[in-house]
Design a protein around this motif. Structure first.
Motif, PDB file in Angstrom:
ATOM      1  N   LYS A 165       0.685  -1.250   0.033  1.00  0.00           N
ATOM      2  CA  LYS A 165      -0.032   0.055   0.144  1.00  0.00           C
ATOM      3  C   LYS A 165       0.835   1.240  -0.095  1.00  0.00           C
ATOM      4  O   LYS A 165       0.517   2.346  -0.677  1.00  0.00           O
ATOM      5  CB  LYS A 165      -1.100  -0.058   1.105  1.00  0.00           C
ATOM      6  CG  LYS A 165      -2.052  -1.029   1.289  1.00  0.00           C
ATOM      7  CD  LYS A 165      -2.953  -1.079   0.069  1.00  0.00           C
ATOM      8  CE  LYS A 165      -4.007  -1.862   0.068  1.00  0.00           C
ATOM      9  NZ  LYS A 165      -5.093  -1.746   1.284  1.00  0.00           N
ATOM     10  N   LYS A 168       2.205   1.912  -3.303  1.00  0.00           N
ATOM     11  CA  LYS A 168       1.374   2.495  -4.355  1.00  0.00           C
ATOM     12  C   LYS A 168       1.191   4.013  -4.200  1.00  0.00           C
ATOM     13  O   LYS A 168       0.905   4.704  -5.249  1.00  0.00           O
ATOM     14  CB  LYS A 168      -0.091   1.683  -4.035  1.00  0.00           C
ATOM     15  CG  LYS A 168      -1.337   2.253  -4.769  1.00  0.00           C
ATOM     16  CD  LYS A 168      -1.256   2.018  -6.295  1.00  0.00           C
ATOM     17  CE  LYS A 168      -2.433   2.381  -7.084  1.00  0.00           C
ATOM     18  NZ  LYS A 168      -2.095   2.393  -8.372  1.00  0.00           N
ATOM     19  N   LEU A 169       1.125   4.400  -2.938  1.00  0.00           N
ATOM     20  CA  LEU A 169       0.744   5.582  -2.656  1.00  0.00           C
ATOM     21  C   LEU A 169       2.184   6.724  -3.041  1.00  0.00           C
ATOM     22  O   LEU A 169       1.910   7.841  -3.571  1.00  0.00           O
ATOM     23  CB  LEU A 169       0.628   5.902  -0.764  1.00  0.00           C
ATOM     24  CG  LEU A 169       0.476   7.277  -0.538  1.00  0.00           C
ATOM     25  CD1 LEU A 169      -0.894   7.905  -0.763  1.00  0.00           C
ATOM     26  CD2 LEU A 169       0.398   7.340   1.239  1.00  0.00           C
ATOM     27  N   LEU A 202      -2.880   0.985   7.127  1.00  0.00           N
ATOM     28  CA  LEU A 202      -2.245   0.929   5.701  1.00  0.00           C
ATOM     29  C   LEU A 202      -2.908  -0.066   5.069  1.00  0.00           C
ATOM     30  O   LEU A 202      -3.102   0.205   3.635  1.00  0.00           O
ATOM     31  CB  LEU A 202      -0.916   0.735   5.987  1.00  0.00           C
ATOM     32  CG  LEU A 202      -0.162   2.002   6.267  1.00  0.00           C
ATOM     33  CD1 LEU A 202       1.395   1.594   6.445  1.00  0.00           C
ATOM     34  CD2 LEU A 202      -0.080   3.178   5.430  1.00  0.00           C
ATOM     35  N   MET A 205      -6.403   0.765   3.759  1.00  0.00           N
ATOM     36  CA  MET A 205      -6.484   1.843   2.683  1.00  0.00           C
ATOM     37  C   MET A 205      -6.812   1.577   1.222  1.00  0.00           C
ATOM     38  O   MET A 205      -6.083   0.645   0.913  1.00  0.00           O
ATOM     39  CB  MET A 205      -5.138   2.720   2.779  1.00  0.00           C
ATOM     40  CG  MET A 205      -5.302   4.165   2.031  1.00  0.00           C
ATOM     41  SD  MET A 205      -3.748   5.116   2.481  1.00  0.00           S
ATOM     42  CE  MET A 205      -4.117   5.435   4.099  1.00  0.00           C
ATOM     43  N   GLU A 207      -7.769   2.723  -2.752  1.00  0.00           N
ATOM     44  CA  GLU A 207      -7.306   3.657  -3.695  1.00  0.00           C
ATOM     45  C   GLU A 207      -7.865   4.996  -3.670  1.00  0.00           C
ATOM     46  O   GLU A 207      -7.228   6.094  -3.540  1.00  0.00           O
ATOM     47  CB  GLU A 207      -6.906   3.203  -4.933  1.00  0.00           C
ATOM     48  CG  GLU A 207      -6.504   3.940  -6.210  1.00  0.00           C
ATOM     49  CD  GLU A 207      -6.309   3.245  -7.326  1.00  0.00           C
ATOM     50  OE1 GLU A 207      -6.050   4.112  -8.394  1.00  0.00           O
ATOM     51  OE2 GLU A 207      -6.191   2.239  -7.316  1.00  0.00           O
ATOM     52  N   ASP A 209      -9.324   6.363  -0.688  1.00  0.00           N
ATOM     53  CA  ASP A 209      -8.568   6.833   0.447  1.00  0.00           C
ATOM     54  C   ASP A 209      -7.342   7.518   0.229  1.00  0.00           C
ATOM     55  O   ASP A 209      -6.837   8.449   0.830  1.00  0.00           O
ATOM     56  CB  ASP A 209      -8.343   5.623   1.546  1.00  0.00           C
ATOM     57  CG  ASP A 209      -9.571   5.021   2.159  1.00  0.00           C
ATOM     58  OD1 ASP A 209     -10.593   5.808   2.069  1.00  0.00           O
ATOM     59  OD2 ASP A 209      -9.626   4.007   2.650  1.00  0.00           O
ATOM     60  N   MET A 210      -6.226   6.779  -0.726  1.00  0.00           N
ATOM     61  CA  MET A 210      -4.872   7.599  -1.046  1.00  0.00           C
ATOM     62  C   MET A 210      -5.437   8.868  -1.939  1.00  0.00           C
ATOM     63  O   MET A 210      -4.687   9.687  -1.739  1.00  0.00           O
ATOM     64  CB  MET A 210      -4.277   6.508  -1.868  1.00  0.00           C
ATOM     65  CG  MET A 210      -3.989   5.213  -1.283  1.00  0.00           C
ATOM     66  SD  MET A 210      -2.823   4.113  -2.390  1.00  0.00           S
ATOM     67  CE  MET A 210      -2.995   2.674  -1.121  1.00  0.00           C
ATOM     68  N   GLU A 211      -6.471   8.838  -2.737  1.00  0.00           N
ATOM     69  CA  GLU A 211      -6.640   9.803  -3.673  1.00  0.00           C
ATOM     70  C   GLU A 211      -7.052  11.003  -2.651  1.00  0.00           C
ATOM     71  O   GLU A 211      -6.582  12.147  -2.847  1.00  0.00           O
ATOM     72  CB  GLU A 211      -7.664   9.477  -4.617  1.00  0.00           C
ATOM     73  CG  GLU A 211      -7.404   8.699  -5.753  1.00  0.00           C
ATOM     74  CD  GLU A 211      -8.216   8.400  -6.537  1.00  0.00           C
ATOM     75  OE1 GLU A 211      -9.386   8.568  -6.406  1.00  0.00           O
ATOM     76  OE2 GLU A 211      -7.975   7.479  -7.823  1.00  0.00           O
TER      77      GLU A 211
END
Length: 249
Positions: A165, A168-169, A202, A205, A207, A209-211
């Motif tokens: 994760k 990816k972030l 993490l 989380m 995608e 959430d990451m945005e």
């Protein structure tokens, strides 16, 4: 100068590196650690008479996971090769391959002959992107396995997923802030994220959430995960009213 602030040099070790061999050409003479190099996405060629193959190597060949040459090693096999692994039950033949590799400046590992190795494999624990290697510098492979298992038993079960994760972030962040001069800020912000969120956070989380989280890169803030999820879908009209749950890391 105060020399006590510097660590003492301890010779006799190895430089342990994560060697990127994706798409590199690896020659395996007879058997060898084929799975290790396949896991690293290398292009593997096996040279060995068919009657000398062990079960795993025969399986890899049957599945088309490696290229195969059914004969004994020839010097021309070293053409365009980046790494060589050998496990030949013939000390003279092994040494000859080692010498040829030295002439061509090709990194080689001659199984069970530490003086004829440019590198050692060690004992590796793998969990997704996480790799931990224990090396005894060729002195005690069995003990390396024992130490590796001891370390692995103490690791959180979800550590590999959490690292995935984070990776990816970081990729998404580079698209938001691609300029080289932003490197220090990107690194500093990712440290805040890693410190603020638990492994469970993490793993949870998404995608989306990451945005949402990336919206807080510019002001250099890191909201707690619960607050982050509460904000989703509302950030277009974000006016700072969620400031009470944003941490500065």
């Amino acid at each position: 100068m105060d020399e006590e602030q510097f660590p003492e040099v301890q010779g006799g070790g190895s430089l342990i590196l994560a060697w990127q061999i994706r798409n590199k050409r690896v020659l395996v003479v007879a058997a060898g650690r084929i799975l290790n190099v396949l896991n690293a996405d290398a292009k593997v060629t096996v040279v060995s008479p068919r009657d000398g193959l062990n079960k795993e190597v025969a399986y890899r060949i049957e599945k088309g996971q490696v290229d195969y040459v059914d004969r004994k090693f020839e010097p021309s096999d070293l053409d365009d090769v980046d790494m060589v692994l050998t496990a030949v039950d013939d000390p003279e033949a092994s040494t000859q391959i080692w010498k040829l590799c030295k002439e061509r400046k090709i990194a080689a590992n001659i199984a069970d002959v530490p003086p004829e190795c440019d590198f050692y494999f060690g004992s590796v624990h793998r969990d997704g992107p996480l790799q931990i290697m224990v090396s005894t510098n060729g002195k005690g492979p069995r003990l390396a396995n024992i130490v590796r298992r001891s370390i692995a038993e103490k690791l959180p079960e979800n550590i590999g997923e959490a690292i995935t994760k984070v990776g990816k972030l970081r990729q998404m962040l580079r698209k938001v802030a691609p300029k080289p001069e932003e490197g220090p800020k990107r690194m500093s912000w990712m440290i805040k994220v890693s410190d603020a969120y638990s492994l469970e956070d993490l793993c949870e989380m998404s995608e989306e959430d990451m945005e949402t989280l990336l919206r807080f890169y510019a002001p250099d803030k890191v909201p707690r995960l619960g607050c982050l999820k509460a904000m989703e879908g509302e950030l277009d009209a974000f006016d700072g009213s969620f400031g009470f749950c944003v941490g500065w890391g």
